[in-house]
Design a protein around this motif. Structure first.
Motif, PDB file in Angstrom:
ATOM      1  N   LEU A  69       0.888  -1.206   0.138  1.00  0.00           N
ATOM      2  CA  LEU A  69      -0.068   0.141  -0.056  1.00  0.00           C
ATOM      3  C   LEU A  69       1.034   1.169  -0.059  1.00  0.00           C
ATOM      4  CD1 LEU A  69      -2.792  -0.746   2.601  1.00  0.00           C
ATOM      5  CD2 LEU A  69      -3.062  -0.546   0.092  1.00  0.00           C
ATOM      6  N   LEU A  70       1.933   0.827   0.629  1.00  0.00           N
ATOM      7  CA  LEU A  70       2.818   2.403   0.710  1.00  0.00           C
ATOM      8  C   LEU A  70       3.512   2.524  -0.619  1.00  0.00           C
ATOM      9  CD1 LEU A  70       4.392   4.558   2.556  1.00  0.00           C
ATOM     10  CD2 LEU A  70       6.213   2.636   3.081  1.00  0.00           C
ATOM     11  N   VAL A  71       4.080   1.626  -1.321  1.00  0.00           N
ATOM     12  CA  VAL A  71       4.604   1.613  -2.474  1.00  0.00           C
ATOM     13  C   VAL A  71       3.421   2.099  -3.481  1.00  0.00           C
ATOM     14  CG1 VAL A  71       5.490   0.306  -4.400  1.00  0.00           C
ATOM     15  CG2 VAL A  71       6.441  -0.046  -1.976  1.00  0.00           C
ATOM     16  N   LEU A  72       2.350   1.707  -3.354  1.00  0.00           N
ATOM     17  CA  LEU A  72       1.379   1.946  -4.459  1.00  0.00           C
ATOM     18  C   LEU A  72       1.046   3.645  -4.328  1.00  0.00           C
ATOM     19  CD1 LEU A  72      -1.110   0.870  -6.462  1.00  0.00           C
ATOM     20  CD2 LEU A  72      -2.364   0.786  -4.437  1.00  0.00           C
ATOM     21  N   MET A  73       0.589   3.863  -3.052  1.00  0.00           N
ATOM     22  CA  MET A  73       0.407   5.602  -3.148  1.00  0.00           C
ATOM     23  C   MET A  73       1.531   6.348  -3.174  1.00  0.00           C
ATOM     24  SD  MET A  73      -1.807   5.469   0.600  1.00  0.00           S
ATOM     25  CE  MET A  73      -2.456   7.005   0.189  1.00  0.00           C
ATOM     26  N   VAL A  80       1.867  11.385 -10.958  1.00  0.00           N
ATOM     27  CA  VAL A  80       1.237  12.407 -10.852  1.00  0.00           C
ATOM     28  C   VAL A  80       1.916  13.999 -10.843  1.00  0.00           C
ATOM     29  CG1 VAL A  80      -1.208  11.420 -10.551  1.00  0.00           C
ATOM     30  CG2 VAL A  80       0.077  12.687  -8.844  1.00  0.00           C
ATOM     31  N   GLY A  81       3.036  13.964 -10.620  1.00  0.00           N
ATOM     32  CA  GLY A  81       3.864  14.755 -10.332  1.00  0.00           C
ATOM     33  C   GLY A  81       4.054  15.722  -8.972  1.00  0.00           C
ATOM     34  N   ARG A  82       3.637  14.972  -8.019  1.00  0.00           N
ATOM     35  CA  ARG A  82       3.599  15.512  -6.582  1.00  0.00           C
ATOM     36  C   ARG A  82       5.352  15.748  -6.331  1.00  0.00           C
ATOM     37  NH1 ARG A  82      -0.256  16.114  -2.927  1.00  0.00           N
ATOM     38  NH2 ARG A  82       1.049  16.135  -1.263  1.00  0.00           N
ATOM     39  N   GLU A  83       5.459  16.831  -5.407  1.00  0.00           N
ATOM     40  CA  GLU A  83       7.040  16.898  -5.096  1.00  0.00           C
ATOM     41  C   GLU A  83       7.230  16.487  -3.687  1.00  0.00           C
ATOM     42  OE1 GLU A  83       9.522  18.478  -6.475  1.00  0.00           O
ATOM     43  OE2 GLU A  83       8.210  18.556  -8.392  1.00  0.00           O
ATOM     44  N   THR A  84       6.245  16.214  -2.957  1.00  0.00           N
ATOM     45  CA  THR A  84       6.491  15.387  -1.519  1.00  0.00           C
ATOM     46  C   THR A  84       5.403  14.485  -1.526  1.00  0.00           C
ATOM     47  OG1 THR A  84       5.260  17.162  -0.354  1.00  0.00           O
ATOM     48  CG2 THR A  84       7.326  17.339  -0.430  1.00  0.00           C
ATOM     49  N   PHE A  85       5.380  13.508  -0.904  1.00  0.00           N
ATOM     50  CA  PHE A  85       4.612  12.248  -0.694  1.00  0.00           C
ATOM     51  C   PHE A  85       3.641  12.559   0.450  1.00  0.00           C
ATOM     52  CE2 PHE A  85       8.564  10.079  -2.488  1.00  0.00           C
ATOM     53  CZ  PHE A  85       7.844  10.323  -3.810  1.00  0.00           C
ATOM     54  N   TRP A  86       2.180  12.314   0.539  1.00  0.00           N
ATOM     55  CA  TRP A  86       1.320  12.405   1.379  1.00  0.00           C
ATOM     56  C   TRP A  86       0.982  10.827   1.675  1.00  0.00           C
ATOM     57  CZ3 TRP A  86      -3.447  10.192   1.312  1.00  0.00           C
ATOM     58  CH2 TRP A  86      -4.254  10.544   2.548  1.00  0.00           C
ATOM     59  N   ARG A 133      10.006   7.220 -13.921  1.00  0.00           N
ATOM     60  CA  ARG A 133       8.489   6.950 -14.016  1.00  0.00           C
ATOM     61  C   ARG A 133       8.227   5.491 -14.370  1.00  0.00           C
ATOM     62  NH1 ARG A 133       9.793  11.672 -12.889  1.00  0.00           N
ATOM     63  NH2 ARG A 133       8.336  13.054 -12.163  1.00  0.00           N
ATOM     64  N   VAL A 134       9.157   5.058 -15.393  1.00  0.00           N
ATOM     65  CA  VAL A 134       8.805   3.865 -15.630  1.00  0.00           C
ATOM     66  C   VAL A 134       8.970   2.727 -14.620  1.00  0.00           C
ATOM     67  CG1 VAL A 134       9.870   1.812 -16.891  1.00  0.00           C
ATOM     68  CG2 VAL A 134       9.817   4.040 -18.278  1.00  0.00           C
ATOM     69  N   THR A 135      10.078   3.137 -13.944  1.00  0.00           N
ATOM     70  CA  THR A 135      10.289   2.112 -12.561  1.00  0.00           C
ATOM     71  C   THR A 135       9.007   2.436 -11.638  1.00  0.00           C
ATOM     72  OG1 THR A 135      12.603   2.556 -12.342  1.00  0.00           O
ATOM     73  CG2 THR A 135      11.616   1.983 -10.325  1.00  0.00           C
ATOM     74  N   ALA A 136       8.173   3.618 -11.474  1.00  0.00           N
ATOM     75  CA  ALA A 136       7.095   3.659 -10.751  1.00  0.00           C
ATOM     76  C   ALA A 136       5.732   2.988 -11.272  1.00  0.00           C
ATOM     77  CB  ALA A 136       6.643   5.268 -10.645  1.00  0.00           C
ATOM     78  N   VAL A 137       5.884   2.814 -12.619  1.00  0.00           N
ATOM     79  CA  VAL A 137       4.972   1.759 -13.081  1.00  0.00           C
ATOM     80  C   VAL A 137       4.902   0.522 -12.621  1.00  0.00           C
ATOM     81  CG1 VAL A 137       4.028   1.042 -15.352  1.00  0.00           C
ATOM     82  CG2 VAL A 137       4.360   3.538 -14.922  1.00  0.00           C
ATOM     83  N   VAL A 138       6.060   0.351 -12.856  1.00  0.00           N
ATOM     84  CA  VAL A 138       6.495  -1.155 -12.248  1.00  0.00           C
ATOM     85  C   VAL A 138       6.403  -1.454 -10.785  1.00  0.00           C
ATOM     86  CG1 VAL A 138       8.519  -2.955 -12.091  1.00  0.00           C
ATOM     87  CG2 VAL A 138       8.296  -1.806 -14.215  1.00  0.00           C
ATOM     88  N   CYS A 139       6.569  -0.468 -10.024  1.00  0.00           N
ATOM     89  CA  CYS A 139       6.346  -0.609  -8.696  1.00  0.00           C
ATOM     90  C   CYS A 139       4.792  -0.572  -8.231  1.00  0.00           C
ATOM     91  CB  CYS A 139       6.813   0.707  -8.131  1.00  0.00           C
ATOM     92  SG  CYS A 139       8.633   0.426  -7.800  1.00  0.00           S
ATOM     93  N   LEU A 140       3.955   0.095  -9.154  1.00  0.00           N
ATOM     94  CA  LEU A 140       2.497  -0.154  -9.196  1.00  0.00           C
ATOM     95  C   LEU A 140       2.013  -1.509  -9.144  1.00  0.00           C
ATOM     96  CD1 LEU A 140       0.998   3.042 -10.982  1.00  0.00           C
ATOM     97  CD2 LEU A 140       0.693   2.416  -8.585  1.00  0.00           C
TER      98      LEU A 140
END
Length: 197
Positions: A69-73, A80-86, A133-140
């Protein structure tokens, strides 16, 4: 997105986790996120992978799903381009005993030193804007696959190792580690599918 001051080696990251408040009896997700930084995608990936892999910590029922869930969020927010993670309060408050956390981290130290010796800047274009961003998609995809993996022996470890490699690749700007992470996740999914057929 990655803050180089948060450490460029696995041992640096482990040291950051060890420096967290020593008197506390429990370690929360908020403590871990604070230690690695809310702007640091690579270190955060690496920590979630390590927690999933760590003896004692990763064996706690539900822990791989929480890390997923942490990785997904975080992955969605990066895309989506956020600078810090919520992260939601209920997730940040989840915790384990400091004793279990310290034991799990201790078991990671020896392999961490060996792994750090293997890392270097390779294929840096894979760790740039598009590569992240490719890495982020794989992480999703990894995050979505992890909850069912809790019911298949050792498969969550494959996902945790893949996340660790992806995090290491981003932290050390080692594109070869990213390629290994992508490959390992692909192999893990293939083995699961073959086993289910």
């Amino acid at each position: 997105m990655d803050d180089p001051r948060k450490g460029s080696t696995l041992m640096d990251l482990i040291a950051s986790l060890e420096r967290m408040e020593q008197d506390a009896q429990r370690v929360s997700v908020d403590d871990v996120v604070h230690a690695v930084g809310r702007r640091s995608f690579g270190p955060l990936l690496l920590v979630t992978g390590l927690i999933t892999l760590a003896p004692i910590i990763g064996d706690i029922p539900g822990m791989p799903t929480l890390m997923a869930l942490l990785v997904l969020m975080v992955s969605v927010q990066l895309l989506v381009g956020r600078e810090t993670f919520w992260l939601p309060g209920w997730m940040l408050k989840r915790s384990i005993s400091r004793n279990k956390f310290d034991k799990g981290i201790y078991h990671l130290k020896k392999p961490a030193r060996w792994i750090d010796g293997l890392l270097r800047v390779r294929l840096p274009w894979l760790t740039g804007y598009i590569g992240i961003r490719v890495t982020a998609v794989v992480c999703l995809m990894i995050a979505l696959a992890m909850p069912p993996m809790e019911f298949i022996p050792f498969s969550a470890n494959g996902a945790g190792l893949a996340l660790s490699l992806l995090g290491l690749g981003l932290v050390a700007r080692d594109g070869a580690a990213l390629v290994l992470g992508f490959t390992l996740f692909g192999l893990t999914c293939t083995l699961i599918l073959v086993g289910l057929l």
